[in-house]
Design a protein around this motif. Structure first.
Motif, PDB file in Angstrom:
ATOM      1  N   GLY A  16       0.857  -1.410   0.210  1.00  0.00           N
ATOM      2  CA  GLY A  16      -0.281  -0.377   0.232  1.00  0.00           C
ATOM      3  C   GLY A  16       0.604   1.450  -0.186  1.00  0.00           C
ATOM      4  O   GLY A  16       0.211   2.239  -0.123  1.00  0.00           O
ATOM      5  N   LYS A  17       1.362   0.862   0.255  1.00  0.00           N
ATOM      6  CA  LYS A  17       2.996   2.509   0.652  1.00  0.00           C
ATOM      7  C   LYS A  17       3.667   3.174  -1.465  1.00  0.00           C
ATOM      8  O   LYS A  17       3.130   1.794  -1.850  1.00  0.00           O
ATOM      9  CB  LYS A  17       3.531   2.183   1.042  1.00  0.00           C
ATOM     10  CG  LYS A  17       4.030   1.447   2.828  1.00  0.00           C
ATOM     11  CD  LYS A  17       3.634   2.742   3.465  1.00  0.00           C
ATOM     12  CE  LYS A  17       2.801   2.704   5.022  1.00  0.00           C
ATOM     13  NZ  LYS A  17       2.814   4.281   5.300  1.00  0.00           N
ATOM     14  N   TYR A  18       4.354   4.009  -1.131  1.00  0.00           N
ATOM     15  CA  TYR A  18       4.207   4.989  -2.189  1.00  0.00           C
ATOM     16  C   TYR A  18       6.473   4.395  -2.610  1.00  0.00           C
ATOM     17  O   TYR A  18       6.868   4.658  -0.948  1.00  0.00           O
ATOM     18  CB  TYR A  18       4.424   5.909  -2.434  1.00  0.00           C
ATOM     19  CG  TYR A  18       5.007   7.355  -3.472  1.00  0.00           C
ATOM     20  CD1 TYR A  18       5.246   7.436  -3.087  1.00  0.00           C
ATOM     21  CD2 TYR A  18       4.045   6.956  -4.510  1.00  0.00           C
ATOM     22  CE1 TYR A  18       5.597   8.840  -3.576  1.00  0.00           C
ATOM     23  CE2 TYR A  18       4.696   7.807  -5.687  1.00  0.00           C
ATOM     24  CZ  TYR A  18       5.905   8.532  -5.218  1.00  0.00           C
ATOM     25  OH  TYR A  18       6.428   9.170  -5.957  1.00  0.00           O
ATOM     26  N   VAL A  19       6.557   3.922  -3.290  1.00  0.00           N
ATOM     27  CA  VAL A  19       8.481   3.947  -3.703  1.00  0.00           C
ATOM     28  C   VAL A  19       8.200   4.274  -4.868  1.00  0.00           C
ATOM     29  O   VAL A  19       7.957   4.953  -5.752  1.00  0.00           O
ATOM     30  CB  VAL A  19       8.584   2.307  -3.312  1.00  0.00           C
ATOM     31  CG1 VAL A  19       8.568   2.360  -2.241  1.00  0.00           C
ATOM     32  CG2 VAL A  19       8.374   1.669  -5.056  1.00  0.00           C
ATOM     33  N   GLU A  20       9.533   5.174  -5.121  1.00  0.00           N
ATOM     34  CA  GLU A  20      10.493   5.806  -5.351  1.00  0.00           C
ATOM     35  C   GLU A  20      11.494   5.264  -5.815  1.00  0.00           C
ATOM     36  O   GLU A  20      12.477   5.106  -5.357  1.00  0.00           O
ATOM     37  CB  GLU A  20      10.382   7.514  -5.929  1.00  0.00           C
ATOM     38  CG  GLU A  20       9.797   8.483  -5.660  1.00  0.00           C
ATOM     39  CD  GLU A  20       9.345  10.044  -5.654  1.00  0.00           C
ATOM     40  OE1 GLU A  20       8.666  10.369  -5.632  1.00  0.00           O
ATOM     41  OE2 GLU A  20      10.781   9.866  -5.634  1.00  0.00           O
ATOM     42  N   LEU A  21      12.473   5.141  -6.957  1.00  0.00           N
ATOM     43  CA  LEU A  21      13.566   3.508  -7.678  1.00  0.00           C
ATOM     44  C   LEU A  21      14.045   5.600  -8.579  1.00  0.00           C
ATOM     45  O   LEU A  21      13.941   5.417  -9.472  1.00  0.00           O
ATOM     46  CB  LEU A  21      13.595   2.548  -7.593  1.00  0.00           C
ATOM     47  CG  LEU A  21      12.504   1.889  -7.314  1.00  0.00           C
ATOM     48  CD1 LEU A  21      12.240   0.460  -8.114  1.00  0.00           C
ATOM     49  CD2 LEU A  21      12.737   1.811  -5.403  1.00  0.00           C
ATOM     50  N   ARG A  22      15.204   5.938  -8.276  1.00  0.00           N
ATOM     51  CA  ARG A  22      15.919   6.227  -8.947  1.00  0.00           C
ATOM     52  C   ARG A  22      17.485   6.087  -9.850  1.00  0.00           C
ATOM     53  O   ARG A  22      18.390   4.507 -10.398  1.00  0.00           O
ATOM     54  CB  ARG A  22      16.888   6.823  -8.732  1.00  0.00           C
ATOM     55  CG  ARG A  22      17.753   8.458  -8.828  1.00  0.00           C
ATOM     56  CD  ARG A  22      18.782   9.111  -8.031  1.00  0.00           C
ATOM     57  NE  ARG A  22      19.453   9.896  -8.615  1.00  0.00           N
ATOM     58  CZ  ARG A  22      18.926  11.336  -8.729  1.00  0.00           C
ATOM     59  NH1 ARG A  22      18.458  11.968  -7.729  1.00  0.00           N
ATOM     60  NH2 ARG A  22      19.982  11.825  -9.098  1.00  0.00           N
ATOM     61  N   PHE A  49      12.991   5.655 -22.538  1.00  0.00           N
ATOM     62  CA  PHE A  49      12.701   7.371 -22.390  1.00  0.00           C
ATOM     63  C   PHE A  49      13.427   7.107 -23.979  1.00  0.00           C
ATOM     64  O   PHE A  49      14.605   6.706 -24.144  1.00  0.00           O
ATOM     65  CB  PHE A  49      13.602   7.955 -21.864  1.00  0.00           C
ATOM     66  CG  PHE A  49      11.959   7.853 -20.126  1.00  0.00           C
ATOM     67  CD1 PHE A  49      11.909   7.171 -19.456  1.00  0.00           C
ATOM     68  CD2 PHE A  49      11.447   9.051 -20.120  1.00  0.00           C
ATOM     69  CE1 PHE A  49      11.274   6.853 -18.103  1.00  0.00           C
ATOM     70  CE2 PHE A  49      10.090   9.063 -19.486  1.00  0.00           C
ATOM     71  CZ  PHE A  49      10.484   8.581 -18.560  1.00  0.00           C
ATOM     72  N   GLN A  50      13.214   8.364 -24.884  1.00  0.00           N
ATOM     73  CA  GLN A  50      14.229   9.101 -25.633  1.00  0.00           C
ATOM     74  C   GLN A  50      13.892  10.398 -25.165  1.00  0.00           C
ATOM     75  O   GLN A  50      13.342  11.096 -25.645  1.00  0.00           O
ATOM     76  CB  GLN A  50      14.141   8.660 -26.850  1.00  0.00           C
ATOM     77  CG  GLN A  50      14.417   9.289 -27.890  1.00  0.00           C
ATOM     78  CD  GLN A  50      16.112   8.163 -27.747  1.00  0.00           C
ATOM     79  OE1 GLN A  50      17.197   9.246 -27.607  1.00  0.00           O
ATOM     80  NE2 GLN A  50      16.066   7.411 -28.109  1.00  0.00           N
ATOM     81  N   GLY A  51      15.417  11.014 -24.879  1.00  0.00           N
ATOM     82  CA  GLY A  51      15.788  12.459 -23.991  1.00  0.00           C
ATOM     83  C   GLY A  51      14.622  11.781 -23.198  1.00  0.00           C
ATOM     84  O   GLY A  51      14.758  11.480 -21.994  1.00  0.00           O
ATOM     85  N   THR A  52      14.145  13.321 -22.798  1.00  0.00           N
ATOM     86  CA  THR A  52      12.198  13.507 -21.635  1.00  0.00           C
ATOM     87  C   THR A  52      11.488  12.716 -21.443  1.00  0.00           C
ATOM     88  O   THR A  52      10.576  12.761 -21.150  1.00  0.00           O
ATOM     89  CB  THR A  52      12.498  15.034 -21.346  1.00  0.00           C
ATOM     90  OG1 THR A  52      12.020  15.939 -22.749  1.00  0.00           O
ATOM     91  CG2 THR A  52      13.911  15.666 -21.732  1.00  0.00           C
ATOM     92  N   GLY A  53      11.384  12.078 -22.927  1.00  0.00           N
ATOM     93  CA  GLY A  53      10.062  12.168 -23.452  1.00  0.00           C
ATOM     94  C   GLY A  53      10.120  10.469 -23.489  1.00  0.00           C
ATOM     95  O   GLY A  53      10.682   9.668 -23.818  1.00  0.00           O
ATOM     96  N   ALA A  54       8.184   9.598 -22.973  1.00  0.00           N
ATOM     97  CA  ALA A  54       8.068   7.962 -22.956  1.00  0.00           C
ATOM     98  C   ALA A  54       8.046   7.576 -24.377  1.00  0.00           C
ATOM     99  O   ALA A  54       7.144   8.356 -24.616  1.00  0.00           O
ATOM    100  CB  ALA A  54       7.612   8.164 -21.453  1.00  0.00           C
ATOM    101  N   ALA A  55       8.858   6.844 -25.181  1.00  0.00           N
ATOM    102  CA  ALA A  55       8.974   6.656 -26.191  1.00  0.00           C
ATOM    103  C   ALA A  55       7.916   5.241 -26.665  1.00  0.00           C
ATOM    104  O   ALA A  55       7.088   5.431 -27.527  1.00  0.00           O
ATOM    105  CB  ALA A  55      10.054   7.148 -27.183  1.00  0.00           C
ATOM    106  N   GLY A  72      15.880  14.572 -19.348  1.00  0.00           N
ATOM    107  CA  GLY A  72      16.913  14.394 -19.789  1.00  0.00           C
ATOM    108  C   GLY A  72      18.000  13.199 -20.078  1.00  0.00           C
ATOM    109  O   GLY A  72      18.842  12.049 -20.454  1.00  0.00           O
ATOM    110  N   SER A  73      17.707  13.328 -18.117  1.00  0.00           N
ATOM    111  CA  SER A  73      19.362  12.321 -18.251  1.00  0.00           C
ATOM    112  C   SER A  73      19.002  11.469 -16.443  1.00  0.00           C
ATOM    113  O   SER A  73      17.965  10.379 -17.098  1.00  0.00           O
ATOM    114  CB  SER A  73      20.544  12.853 -16.968  1.00  0.00           C
ATOM    115  OG  SER A  73      20.068  13.655 -16.203  1.00  0.00           O
ATOM    116  N   VAL A  74      18.597  11.247 -15.133  1.00  0.00           N
ATOM    117  CA  VAL A  74      18.111  10.786 -14.392  1.00  0.00           C
ATOM    118  C   VAL A  74      16.856  10.527 -14.496  1.00  0.00           C
ATOM    119  O   VAL A  74      15.760  11.423 -14.983  1.00  0.00           O
ATOM    120  CB  VAL A  74      18.208  11.709 -12.719  1.00  0.00           C
ATOM    121  CG1 VAL A  74      16.962  11.168 -11.651  1.00  0.00           C
ATOM    122  CG2 VAL A  74      19.900  11.837 -12.511  1.00  0.00           C
ATOM    123  N   SER A  75      16.656   9.180 -14.478  1.00  0.00           N
ATOM    124  CA  SER A  75      14.577   8.725 -14.687  1.00  0.00           C
ATOM    125  C   SER A  75      14.547   8.367 -13.188  1.00  0.00           C
ATOM    126  O   SER A  75      15.172   7.644 -12.209  1.00  0.00           O
ATOM    127  CB  SER A  75      15.015   7.534 -15.115  1.00  0.00           C
ATOM    128  OG  SER A  75      13.432   7.288 -15.581  1.00  0.00           O
TER     129      SER A  75
END
Lengths: 117, 113
Positions: A16-22, A49-55, A72-75
């Motif tokens: 039920g929790k929220y997580v972020e992976l870098r 991703f290609q650049g900033t957009g989710a292709a 356009g770098s870290v996701s």
């Protein structure tokens, strides 16, 4: 030079929790991929991703999963309302060309092991 | 949808021999395929890429073949060493808009001294 890095290396959370992976890709790589790998299985494509957009986000299993790459770098891969079935190793990869067609393949990070209790 | 089959059972090979791993697929031939090595607790590492119009590709002790008639790729390691022990994954790229790789389950290779 530095490879693909991912943080955290391990993440334990409750259902039920929220997580972020870098993911920090190799500098200069425009293509970035997220995969999920369960024990005994090969990596399963999630999003590209290609650049900033989710292709291509056709691999995201449902709307609880979301990923961004604002500069356009870290996701960051974000998972809402986690479920036990989300437990897996989440892998990030980057490449300088489309799916590594330049001949160099994709460069993978070490992964984040997510455990949902 | 595309299915990829790799022998999921472990393959035991004696040191010095040639190890041959198989990757079979159904449906259409991919634009190209790649082979990766994965060690426990690590991400896959790219080894070789072979395109649809190529029959064979070599890199040092590694050789990959691609037979679109048999719908099969073979991965060979000659003069195998214990350090070659790992899981080997084949992956397809179909081309077009879907850009992620489709992976097989991998074959666990054990080189015995």
């Amino acid at each position: 030079g530095a490879g693909v890095s991912q943080t955290p290396s391990n993440k334990v959370t409750e259902k039920g929790k929220y997580v972020e992976l870098r993911c920090d890709p190799i500098s200069g790589h425009t293509a970035l991929y997220w995969y999920r790998q369960s024990l005994g299985q090969g990596p399963e494509f999630l999003i590209y991703f290609q650049g900033t957009g989710a292709a291509d986000d056709s691999g995201l299993p449902n709307d609880r999963f979301f990923a961004v790459r604002p500069e356009g770098s870290v996701s960051t891969l974000k998972i809402q309302r986690t479920e036990r079935g989300d437990s897996a190793v989440y892998l990030c990869a980057s490449s300088s060309g489309v799916s590594g067609t330049s001949g160099g393949g994709q460069f993978f990070g070490p992964g984040t092991r997510l455990t949902v209790l | 949808s595309q299915k990829i089959e790799q022998n999921s059972e472990a393959l035991n090979i004696q040191e010095g021999k040639t190890a041959t791993l198989t990757c079979n697929y159904t449906n259409y031939s991919p634009a190209y395929l790649q082979w990766y090595r994965q060690d426990p607790g690590r991400g896959p590492v790219f080894l070789l890429l072979i395109r649809e119009n190529e029959k064979e590709k070599r890199k040092e002790r590694l050789k990959v073949t691609f037979d679109t008639t048999l719908k099969q790729s073979l991965f060979h390691i000659t003069a195998s060493q214990p350090a070659d022990s790992a899981t080997y994954l084949c992956a397809f790229y179909s081309g077009g808009g879907a850009d992620g790789l489709t992976f097989g389950k991998g074959t666990h290779l054990i080189i015995q001294p």
